[in-house]
Design a protein around this motif. Structure first.
Motif, PDB file in Angstrom:
ATOM      1  N   SER A 135       3.407  10.303  -2.924  1.00 21.61           N
ATOM      2  CA  SER A 135       2.983  10.006  -4.309  1.00 21.61           C
ATOM      3  C   SER A 135       1.979  11.103  -4.879  1.00 21.61           C
ATOM      4  O   SER A 135       1.968  11.353  -5.956  1.00 21.61           O
ATOM      5  N   SER A 251       4.252  14.133 -13.956  1.00 22.97           N
ATOM      6  CA  SER A 251       3.558  12.930 -12.950  1.00 22.97           C
ATOM      7  C   SER A 251       1.849  13.089 -13.332  1.00 22.97           C
ATOM      8  O   SER A 251       1.195  12.156 -13.381  1.00 22.97           O
ATOM      9  N   ALA A 254       1.439  11.700 -17.070  1.00 24.07           N
ATOM     10  CA  ALA A 254       1.507  10.327 -17.149  1.00 24.07           C
ATOM     11  C   ALA A 254       1.157   9.433 -15.917  1.00 24.07           C
ATOM     12  O   ALA A 254       1.134   8.093 -15.962  1.00 24.07           O
ATOM     13  N   THR A 256       2.172   8.931 -12.950  1.00 20.17           N
ATOM     14  CA  THR A 256       3.495   8.340 -12.012  1.00 20.17           C
ATOM     15  C   THR A 256       3.202   9.042 -10.591  1.00 20.17           C
ATOM     16  O   THR A 256       2.795  10.204 -10.521  1.00 20.17           O
ATOM     17  N   PRO A 257       3.926   8.647  -9.562  1.00 19.33           N
ATOM     18  CA  PRO A 257       4.042   9.208  -8.222  1.00 19.33           C
ATOM     19  C   PRO A 257       4.797  10.605  -8.309  1.00 19.33           C
ATOM     20  O   PRO A 257       5.709  10.738  -9.198  1.00 19.33           O
ATOM     21  N   SER A 260       8.711  10.598  -6.798  1.00 15.72           N
ATOM     22  CA  SER A 260       9.544  10.054  -7.397  1.00 15.72           C
ATOM     23  C   SER A 260       9.909  10.515  -8.825  1.00 15.72           C
ATOM     24  O   SER A 260      11.071  10.690  -9.378  1.00 15.72           O
ATOM     25  N   THR A 261       8.902  11.295  -9.271  1.00 11.74           N
ATOM     26  CA  THR A 261       9.023  11.967 -10.656  1.00 11.74           C
ATOM     27  C   THR A 261      10.002  12.865 -10.715  1.00 11.74           C
ATOM     28  O   THR A 261      10.913  13.287 -11.418  1.00 11.74           O
TER      29      THR A 261
ATOM     30  N   SER B  57      -5.305  11.121 -15.646  1.00 10.98           N
ATOM     31  CA  SER B  57      -4.424  10.165 -15.227  1.00 10.98           C
ATOM     32  C   SER B  57      -4.713   9.471 -13.933  1.00 10.98           C
ATOM     33  O   SER B  57      -5.353  10.073 -13.054  1.00 10.98           O
ATOM     34  N   THR B  59      -2.645   9.723 -11.232  1.00  7.27           N
ATOM     35  CA  THR B  59      -2.353  10.658 -10.311  1.00  7.27           C
ATOM     36  C   THR B  59      -3.658  11.788 -10.190  1.00  7.27           C
ATOM     37  O   THR B  59      -3.949  12.050  -9.207  1.00  7.27           O
ATOM     38  N   ALA B 109      -1.241   6.277  -8.056  1.00  9.94           N
ATOM     39  CA  ALA B 109      -0.218   5.802  -9.134  1.00  9.94           C
ATOM     40  C   ALA B 109       0.621   4.676  -8.507  1.00  9.94           C
ATOM     41  O   ALA B 109       1.094   3.648  -9.160  1.00  9.94           O
ATOM     42  N   THR B 110       0.834   4.625  -7.463  1.00 15.12           N
ATOM     43  CA  THR B 110       1.790   3.451  -6.624  1.00 15.12           C
ATOM     44  C   THR B 110       0.654   2.341  -6.500  1.00 15.12           C
ATOM     45  O   THR B 110       1.269   1.274  -5.970  1.00 15.12           O
TER      46      THR B 110
END
Lengths: 285, 162
Positions: A135, A251, A254, A256-257, A260-261, B57, B59, B109-110
């Protein structure tokens, strides 16, 4: 709105750890895609999973023993497993997919068992989750990790370029290559070592569970429109780097991990290229 | 053809090495430039913010906090604004007496990985009446303090809730 996004991205890009991540991520993506071509063509697509799970269990052992830099344990162990899987040839009693599956699930189970019993930190599930899914691993590399990553990537790239013709021959017809005088034993061993190195590096980018996607998707996307080995290799490399860089930037913007992205970007590109390949084939008919 | 690619790869690898080796300076996210702290300074009112974690963000903030906790001495004396979940625990002071400690927990993020930064308030506040509820989202502005004898000990001092 657009100006805000670009302004934010510009500010994010000034962070040293983001720059390190982009450098390391680009090189890892490049190496993974180059070695993904012979892997996919030799039907060893799932070996990335097997080796990454071995690396995960060795990382668990290294964490339990409190090793500051686990790369010195993980890399040799993964190389040994890669050699056992790829270099055994037809003499092995347990072949191909069965050997990979055994190694993959066995390593994952043992690694998780060891970590749960002898966890070195309070955040056990977080450590496991971060290693498995990548992540934020690529954004938390130390200076030593980045330099090691760059050095190993350069070695992999140079080896691939120097031995391109032999790798090509080995990929398509090992028997003919051997008859032509190519030292197939040595180059199988070299390929195994390079793959192990790339898998260990790629775990920092996408995590242990998503590595196969990272290795396979760029190759399959390229194969949808390209016909020669060289064009598939070059296209796959470009796509992999594009997806890795774009995935990382999305990522961090936004939240996000990262792993995964990047894989999601690879899937999107694969679908686009399959469509292009489909319409090109229709047009030829 | 091989020579062409080889020369480009060698140039590219030197470029990557140069880029990596030059990256040694911690970056201040805010537009203002903060004065580099040479040693631990006396407590002062937090004025401008040098590291604004509240604008990043999920992350980025997790990665930056990891960077802070790994290289605490580079951030010593800098003003930080951080946003996360409020948490509290009871620890011991140097005399072995129980003391309540406060933390700002930041998740990735997770939401499976979490890091916490301990903070101490500038003003004397009464527990629990003057503090927010545990696990509620808080924004704290304060100044980093890194123990020069143990770089893993990082605290935000002179904290103020926003």
């Amino acid at each position: 709105m657009e100006e805000g996004v670009f302004q934010t991205l510009g500010q994010y890009l000034a962070f040293p750890f983001v720059q390190n991540a982009l450098v390391a991520g680009t090189l890892i993506a490049l190496c993974a895609s180059l070695l993904g071509v012979p892997l996919v063509l030799r039907r060893f697509s799932y070996i990335g999973d097997g080796l990454s799970h071995v690396a995960f269990s060795v990382m668990a052992v290294a964490a339990i023993f409190g090793l500051s830099n686990n790369m010195f344990l993980v890399l040799p162990a993964t190389i040994i497993c890669a050699v056992l899987l790829l270099h055994g040839g037809e003499k092995r009693k347990i072949k191909g997919d069965a050997a990979i599956a055994m190694l993959a699930v066995g390593s994952l189970a043992v690694g998780y068992l060891l970590l749960s019993k002898f966890s070195p930190s309070a955040n056990f599930s977080g450590d496991v989750c971060g290693t498995l899914f990548g992540s934020t691993s690529i954004l938390t590399l130390s200076k030593t990790d980045v330099i090691l990553c760059v050095a190993l990537s350069v070695v992999v790239l140079l080896a691939f370029v120097f031995f391109y013709n032999r790798i090509f021959a080995l990929t398509f017809d090992e028997t003919f290559a051997q008859a032509s005088g190519v030292r197939t034993g040595f180059f199988n061993l070299l390929l195994a070592v390079l793959i192990a190195v790339v898998i260990v590096l790629a775990m920092n980018l996408v995590g242990a569970l998503l590595i196969s996607a990272f290795v396979i998707f760029p190759v399959l996307s390229a194969m949808a429109i390209c016909k020669s080995f060289l064009s598939v290799t070059i296209t796959s490399a470009c796509l992999s780097v594009f997806c890795a860089v774009t995935g990382m930037l999305i990522s961090i913007l936004a939240g996000t991990p990262v792993g995964s992205t990047i894989v999601a970007m690879n899937i999107a590109v694969f679908l686009v290229f399959r469509l292009i390949g489909f319409f090109c084939a229709e047009k030829k008919l | 053809m091989k020579t062409f690619f080889l020369s480009r790869f060698v140039w590219f690898s030197f470029l990557m090495f140069g880029l990596v080796l030059n990256l040694d300076v911690p970056f201040s996210f805010a537009a203002e430039t903060a004065a580099p702290p040479a040693a631990v300074q006396k407590p002062a009112k937090p004025a401008k913010v040098d590291v604004d974690l509240s604008r990043l963000s999920a992350t980025m903030v997790y990665a930056e906090v990891f960077n802070i906790l790994s290289n605490g001495y580079k951030y010593d004396g800098k003003t930080v604004r951080m946003r996360g979940a409020f948490s509290t625990s009871v620890g011991e002071d140097d005399d072995g007496q129980p003391v309540r400690k406060f933390h700002c927990i930041i998740r990735d993020a997770t939401a499976c990985c979490a890091q916490g930064i301990e903070f101490a308030m500038r003003d004397k506040l009464a527990w629990p009446t003057d503090f927010p509820k545990t696990n509620s989202t808080i924004t704290v502005v304060g100044r980093f303090y890194c123990d020069m004898h143990d770089a893993s000990v990082i605290t935000v001092v002179d904290g103020v809730f926003e």
